[in-house]
Design a protein around this motif. Structure first.
Motif, PDB file in Angstrom:
ATOM      1  N   LEU A 230       0.840  -1.184   0.000  1.00 38.40           N
ATOM      2  CA  LEU A 230       0.000   0.000   0.000  1.00 38.40           C
ATOM      3  C   LEU A 230       0.879   1.238   0.000  1.00 38.40           C
ATOM      4  CD1 LEU A 230      -2.691  -1.091   2.604  1.00 38.40           C
ATOM      5  CD2 LEU A 230      -2.755  -1.300   0.113  1.00 38.40           C
ATOM      6  N   VAL A 231       0.469   2.246  -0.756  1.00 34.98           N
ATOM      7  CA  VAL A 231       1.228   3.491  -0.842  1.00 34.98           C
ATOM      8  C   VAL A 231       0.291   4.665  -0.605  1.00 34.98           C
ATOM      9  CG1 VAL A 231       2.929   2.533  -2.441  1.00 34.98           C
ATOM     10  CG2 VAL A 231       0.901   3.651  -3.334  1.00 34.98           C
ATOM     11  N   ALA A 232       0.841   5.780  -0.184  1.00 34.40           N
ATOM     12  CA  ALA A 232       0.066   7.004  -0.012  1.00 34.40           C
ATOM     13  C   ALA A 232       0.206   7.823  -1.296  1.00 34.40           C
ATOM     14  CB  ALA A 232       0.587   7.798   1.171  1.00 34.40           C
ATOM     15  N   PRO A 233      -0.909   8.312  -1.869  1.00 34.09           N
ATOM     16  CA  PRO A 233      -0.819   9.087  -3.103  1.00 34.09           C
ATOM     17  C   PRO A 233      -0.119  10.429  -2.847  1.00 34.09           C
ATOM     18  CG  PRO A 233      -3.063   9.106  -2.253  1.00 34.09           C
ATOM     19  CD  PRO A 233      -2.280   8.158  -1.403  1.00 34.09           C
ATOM     20  N   THR A 234       0.743  10.821  -3.781  1.00 30.86           N
ATOM     21  CA  THR A 234       1.472  12.084  -3.637  1.00 30.86           C
ATOM     22  C   THR A 234       1.250  13.018  -4.813  1.00 30.86           C
ATOM     23  OG1 THR A 234       3.446  11.106  -4.611  1.00 30.86           O
ATOM     24  CG2 THR A 234       3.269  11.056  -2.209  1.00 30.86           C
ATOM     25  N   LEU A 235       0.670  12.521  -5.905  1.00 28.64           N
ATOM     26  CA  LEU A 235       0.401  13.369  -7.060  1.00 28.64           C
ATOM     27  C   LEU A 235      -0.814  12.858  -7.805  1.00 28.64           C
ATOM     28  CD1 LEU A 235       1.497  11.782  -9.851  1.00 28.64           C
ATOM     29  CD2 LEU A 235       3.663  12.380  -8.846  1.00 28.64           C
ATOM     30  N   VAL A 236      -1.317  13.681  -8.724  1.00 30.96           N
ATOM     31  CA  VAL A 236      -2.486  13.328  -9.536  1.00 30.96           C
ATOM     32  C   VAL A 236      -2.035  13.250 -10.983  1.00 30.96           C
ATOM     33  CG1 VAL A 236      -4.775  14.075 -10.306  1.00 30.96           C
ATOM     34  CG2 VAL A 236      -4.071  14.453  -7.935  1.00 30.96           C
ATOM     35  N   ALA A 237      -2.409  12.192 -11.661  1.00 30.80           N
ATOM     36  CA  ALA A 237      -2.063  12.018 -13.075  1.00 30.80           C
ATOM     37  C   ALA A 237      -3.340  11.899 -13.900  1.00 30.80           C
ATOM     38  CB  ALA A 237      -1.213  10.772 -13.272  1.00 30.80           C
TER      39      ALA A 237
END
Length: 55
Positions: free
Chosen positions: A13-20
């Motif tokens: 699991l990762v934390a989102p850091t940007l929007v694509a």
């Protein structure tokens, strides 16, 4: 199990850091690879609409 494999897959699991912004060709199933359109520096992950939601 998943993705057509019989072996056990691990999940990270990762934390989102940007929007694509991406482009897809979906006619009932994924037909072609997803293409990156651009990184949305004007949006933050918590403010982006959920996948499939109308904008």
């Amino acid at each position: 199990m998943g993705w057509g494999s019989r072996e056990q897959l691990s999940v990270h699991l990762v934390a989102p850091t940007l929007v694509a912004e991406v482009a897809v060709d979906n006619a009932g199933r994924w037909r072609h690879p997803t293409r990156l359109t651009r990184i949305r520096t004007d949006m933050r992950p918590g403010k982006a609409p959920l996948f499939g939601a109308a904008v």
